[in-house]
Motif scaffolding. Structure first.
Motif, PDB file in Angstrom:
ATOM      1  N   ALA A  99     -33.639-104.001  25.906  1.00  0.00           N
ATOM      2  CA  ALA A  99     -32.259-104.299  25.640  1.00  0.00           C
ATOM      3  C   ALA A  99     -32.018-105.420  24.945  1.00  0.00           C
ATOM      4  O   ALA A  99     -31.419-105.454  24.064  1.00  0.00           O
ATOM      5  CB  ALA A  99     -31.386-104.030  26.775  1.00  0.00           C
ATOM      6  N   ASN A 102     -33.621-105.349  21.385  1.00  0.00           N
ATOM      7  CA  ASN A 102     -32.666-104.437  20.478  1.00  0.00           C
ATOM      8  C   ASN A 102     -31.476-105.396  20.004  1.00  0.00           C
ATOM      9  O   ASN A 102     -31.185-105.094  19.110  1.00  0.00           O
ATOM     10  CB  ASN A 102     -32.331-103.373  21.575  1.00  0.00           C
ATOM     11  CG  ASN A 102     -32.294-101.935  20.800  1.00  0.00           C
ATOM     12  OD1 ASN A 102     -32.917-101.985  19.829  1.00  0.00           O
ATOM     13  ND2 ASN A 102     -31.520-101.121  21.254  1.00  0.00           N
ATOM     14  N   LYS A 157     -26.928-101.685  29.613  1.00  0.00           N
ATOM     15  CA  LYS A 157     -27.697-100.826  28.438  1.00  0.00           C
ATOM     16  C   LYS A 157     -29.086-100.185  28.810  1.00  0.00           C
ATOM     17  O   LYS A 157     -29.319 -99.428  28.715  1.00  0.00           O
ATOM     18  CB  LYS A 157     -27.454-101.652  27.166  1.00  0.00           C
ATOM     19  CG  LYS A 157     -27.922-100.726  26.013  1.00  0.00           C
ATOM     20  CD  LYS A 157     -27.763-101.640  24.848  1.00  0.00           C
ATOM     21  CE  LYS A 157     -28.333-101.047  23.776  1.00  0.00           C
ATOM     22  NZ  LYS A 157     -28.392-101.653  22.454  1.00  0.00           N
ATOM     23  N   ASN A 160     -28.444 -97.597  31.450  1.00  0.00           N
ATOM     24  CA  ASN A 160     -27.854 -96.340  30.802  1.00  0.00           C
ATOM     25  C   ASN A 160     -28.960 -95.779  29.934  1.00  0.00           C
ATOM     26  O   ASN A 160     -29.143 -94.659  29.895  1.00  0.00           O
ATOM     27  CB  ASN A 160     -26.672 -96.665  29.940  1.00  0.00           C
ATOM     28  CG  ASN A 160     -25.452 -97.189  30.586  1.00  0.00           C
ATOM     29  OD1 ASN A 160     -24.342 -97.557  30.088  1.00  0.00           O
ATOM     30  ND2 ASN A 160     -25.140 -96.901  31.799  1.00  0.00           N
ATOM     31  N   GLN A 161     -29.590 -96.476  29.166  1.00  0.00           N
ATOM     32  CA  GLN A 161     -30.442 -95.738  28.186  1.00  0.00           C
ATOM     33  C   GLN A 161     -31.849 -96.005  28.193  1.00  0.00           C
ATOM     34  O   GLN A 161     -32.522 -95.077  27.765  1.00  0.00           O
ATOM     35  CB  GLN A 161     -30.044 -96.601  26.637  1.00  0.00           C
ATOM     36  CG  GLN A 161     -28.671 -96.188  26.349  1.00  0.00           C
ATOM     37  CD  GLN A 161     -28.171 -96.987  24.865  1.00  0.00           C
ATOM     38  OE1 GLN A 161     -28.995 -97.146  24.036  1.00  0.00           O
ATOM     39  NE2 GLN A 161     -26.988 -97.321  24.704  1.00  0.00           N
ATOM     40  N   TRP A 162     -32.425 -96.893  29.141  1.00  0.00           N
ATOM     41  CA  TRP A 162     -33.760 -96.695  29.362  1.00  0.00           C
ATOM     42  C   TRP A 162     -34.211 -95.980  30.890  1.00  0.00           C
ATOM     43  O   TRP A 162     -34.811 -95.071  30.814  1.00  0.00           O
ATOM     44  CB  TRP A 162     -34.311 -98.268  29.477  1.00  0.00           C
ATOM     45  CG  TRP A 162     -35.707 -98.299  29.630  1.00  0.00           C
ATOM     46  CD1 TRP A 162     -36.698 -98.135  30.785  1.00  0.00           C
ATOM     47  CD2 TRP A 162     -36.725 -98.282  28.552  1.00  0.00           C
ATOM     48  NE1 TRP A 162     -38.006 -98.272  30.388  1.00  0.00           N
ATOM     49  CE2 TRP A 162     -38.007 -98.463  29.022  1.00  0.00           C
ATOM     50  CE3 TRP A 162     -36.687 -98.531  27.038  1.00  0.00           C
ATOM     51  CZ2 TRP A 162     -39.123 -98.419  28.047  1.00  0.00           C
ATOM     52  CZ3 TRP A 162     -37.669 -98.488  26.307  1.00  0.00           C
ATOM     53  CH2 TRP A 162     -38.803 -98.352  26.807  1.00  0.00           C
ATOM     54  N   GLY A 164     -31.382 -94.348  32.539  1.00  0.00           N
ATOM     55  CA  GLY A 164     -30.920 -92.942  32.268  1.00  0.00           C
ATOM     56  C   GLY A 164     -29.858 -92.715  33.434  1.00  0.00           C
ATOM     57  O   GLY A 164     -29.431 -91.643  33.767  1.00  0.00           O
ATOM     58  N   ASN A 166     -26.027 -93.316  33.872  1.00  0.00           N
ATOM     59  CA  ASN A 166     -24.700 -93.770  33.207  1.00  0.00           C
ATOM     60  C   ASN A 166     -23.695 -94.481  33.949  1.00  0.00           C
ATOM     61  O   ASN A 166     -22.488 -93.946  34.031  1.00  0.00           O
ATOM     62  CB  ASN A 166     -24.409 -92.239  33.040  1.00  0.00           C
ATOM     63  CG  ASN A 166     -23.597 -92.538  31.458  1.00  0.00           C
ATOM     64  OD1 ASN A 166     -23.558 -93.319  31.046  1.00  0.00           O
ATOM     65  ND2 ASN A 166     -22.595 -91.420  31.240  1.00  0.00           N
TER      66      ASN A 166
END
Ligand code: GLA
Length: 379
Positions: A99, A102, A157, A160-162, A164, A166
Motif C-alpha cells: 500500500a 502504491n 487498504k 482490504n486489498q491485500w 482481503g 473488507n
C-alpha cells in the motif's frame, strides 16, 4: 520482561547486533459506535495498553526479514515483486509495504523482530496494531513524515486489498492516532477526531468471552451490503445522512430486516455523539446507559451478538460496580467492554469472571485497560 525488552533482546540474539529503532502500535477497544464506520458515521474507541512491538534495523537493500516471537516463525520478502501467499502474519506486513509503495513512498528494507500481546481474534484489532507498527517501521527506515489519517488509510487498504478483509477505518485510525488517557470521537467521513477524557474515577474493562468469530467475513460483508441497500433506499450517500425525521417518515417502506439494520446504525450514531458529550461532562452514568442501549441494538436490530456474549454483558451490567457494558468490535464473539468504578474494579473482575465461567464453562480473559498513545517510535 516487557515486550519492548523482549523484542530488543531477541533482535540482538538473532542478528548479532543491537536494533536501531523500536516501534509500537496498540490494539483498541471501542467504547461505542459499532458498524458505524463504513456508514460514514461516528466511533468512540480508545487505544489500549496491549500492542505490537517491532525492534528493527534498516538494511541497505530492498529486503525485509522478520521474526515473530508470537508465532515463532521467520519470514523474508523483497520489496520488488511482492506476491500474496496464503494469509499468515507476514501478509499484513507485505500488505502495508504494498500500500505504501502504491501510494508513491519509496521504501528501504529492514531486519526486525516482532512481538505483541493483543489477543488474536478477540475483536481488539491485533491486525490493525500490526499494520500500524509496520507503517511506523517503514516510516523510520525510509524517513517519511507521519500522518495518522494517511497511515490509517493505507493500513486499511492493506487489509482490504491485500489481506482481503473488507473492514472500515476505525481500527487503523485509533491505532494510528490514539491519545493516552482519552478515547477519540472519530468522524469516519472526514477523519477529524476529538480527544474525550474517560470519566473521573472509572476504568475500562475488556472481557474476552473466549468465543471466537466464525464465518466473520461473510456476515460482516452481508451487514455492509444491507446498510448500503438502506442508504440507497433513502437516496443518500451513506446511512450517516439519514436523520431521525427521514427514518420516521419513510422506514415503513423498507423490509423488516433492512429496517432494523438501518435503525441500529442511525441510533448508534446518535448514541455515539451523546456518549462523547457525556464524557466531556464527566458523566459516567449517562455514558454507561448509552453503552447498555448499544448492546440491545446490536443484539436485536443488527444481530451480531451471541449467547455467551449476552451472558457476559448481562453479568457485567448486573454488577454494582458497573456503569454499563456492551459487546465491542465486529461481533459474533470476542470481547465485551464495561465501564467500571475504579475503586472496586478488582472485585468486579473476579466476580464477573467466576460467574461467566460458571454459566458457560468457558474461561474468560479480563483486562483492565489504560488508554494509550497510538503508533509511535519508542526508541
Ligand atoms: C471491525 C472492523 C471495523 C468496524 C468494526 C465494527 O472491527 O474492522 O472497521 O467496522 O468491526 O464496528
Amino acid at each position: 520482561m516487557s515486550l519492548q525488552q523482549q523484542v530488543m533482546e531477541a533482535f540482538e540474539r538473532r542478528y548479532g547486533m543491537r536494533p536501531d529503532v523500536v516501534v509500537r502500535a496498540p490494539g483498541r477497544v471501542n467504547l461505542i459506535g459499532e458498524h458505524t464506520d463504513y456508514n460514514d458515521g461516528f466511533v468512540l474507541p480508545m487505544a489500549i495498553n496491549r500492542a505490537t512491538w517491532i525492534a528493527l534495523r534498516p538494511r541497505h537493500d530492498r529486503v525485509v526479514r522478520v521474526f515473530s516471537l508470537e508465532f515463532n516463525d521467520a519470514a523474508e520478502f523483497s520489496l520488488d515483486g511482492m506476491e500474496k501467499t496464503p494469509t499468515r502474519w507476514v501478509e499484513y506486513i507485505k500488505g502495508v509495504a504494498w500500500a505504501l509503495q502504491n501510494a508513491g513512498y519509496s521504501l528501504t528494507g529492514w531486519d526486525g523482530v516482532i512481538a505483541g500481546d493483543v489477543p488474536i481474534g478477540a475483536g481488539l484489532s491485533s491486525s490493525a496494531a500490526l499494520e500500524l507498527a509496520t507503517a511506523r517501521a517503514f516510516g523510520s527506515t525510509s524517513s517519511f513524515p507521519w500522518s495518522a489519517p494517511i497511515m490509517a488509510k493505507l493500513g486499511q487498504k492493506a487489509e482490504n486489498q491485500w489481506v482481503g478483509m473488507n473492514c472500515g477505518i476505525m481500527d487503523q485510525m485509533i491505532s494510528a492516532a490514539g491519545k493516552a488517557g482519552h478515547a477519540l470521537l472519530i468522524d469516519c467521513r472526514t477523519l477529524d477526531s476529538e480527544q474525550v477524557p474517560l470519566p473521573p474515577g472509572t476504568l475500562v474493562v475488556v472481557l474476552d468471552t473466549a468465543t471466537r468469530r466464525g464465518l466473520v467475513d461473510s456476515a460482516y460483508n452481508e451487514r455492509r451490503a444491507q446498510c448500503e441497500a438502506a442508504a440507497q433506499f433513502f437516496g443518500v450517500p451513506a446511512l450517516r445522512d439519514v436523520t431521525d425525521e427521514m427514518f420516521a417518515a419513510r422506514a415503513a417502506g423498507l423490509d423488516d430486516l433492512t429496517r432494523r439494520r438501518a435503525r441500529h446504525v442511525i441510533t448508534e450514531n446518535a448514541r455515539t455523539l451523546a456518549a462523547a458529550e457525556a464524557m466531556r461532562q464527566g458523566n459516567a452514568v449517562a455514558l454507561g446507559r448509552l453503552m447498555d442501549a448499544s448492546h440491545v441494538s446490536m443484539r436485536d436490530d443488527f444481530e451480531i451478538s451471541r449467547a455467551e456474549m449476552d451472558t457476559m454483558v448481562d453479568l457485567a451490567q448486573q454488577h454494582p460496580a458497573s456503569y454499563g457494558a456492551r459487546m465491542t468490535g465486529g461481533g459474533f464473539g470476542g470481547a465485551a467492554v464495561a465501564l467500571v468504578r475504579a475503586e472496586v474494579v478488582e472485585e468486579f473482575v473476579s466476580t464477573v469472571g467466576q460467574r461467566y465461567q460458571q454459566a458457560t464453562g468457558l474461561k474468560p480473559a479480563i483486562y483492565v485497560c489504560e488508554a494509550t498513545n497510538g503508533a509511535e517510535v519508542v526508541s
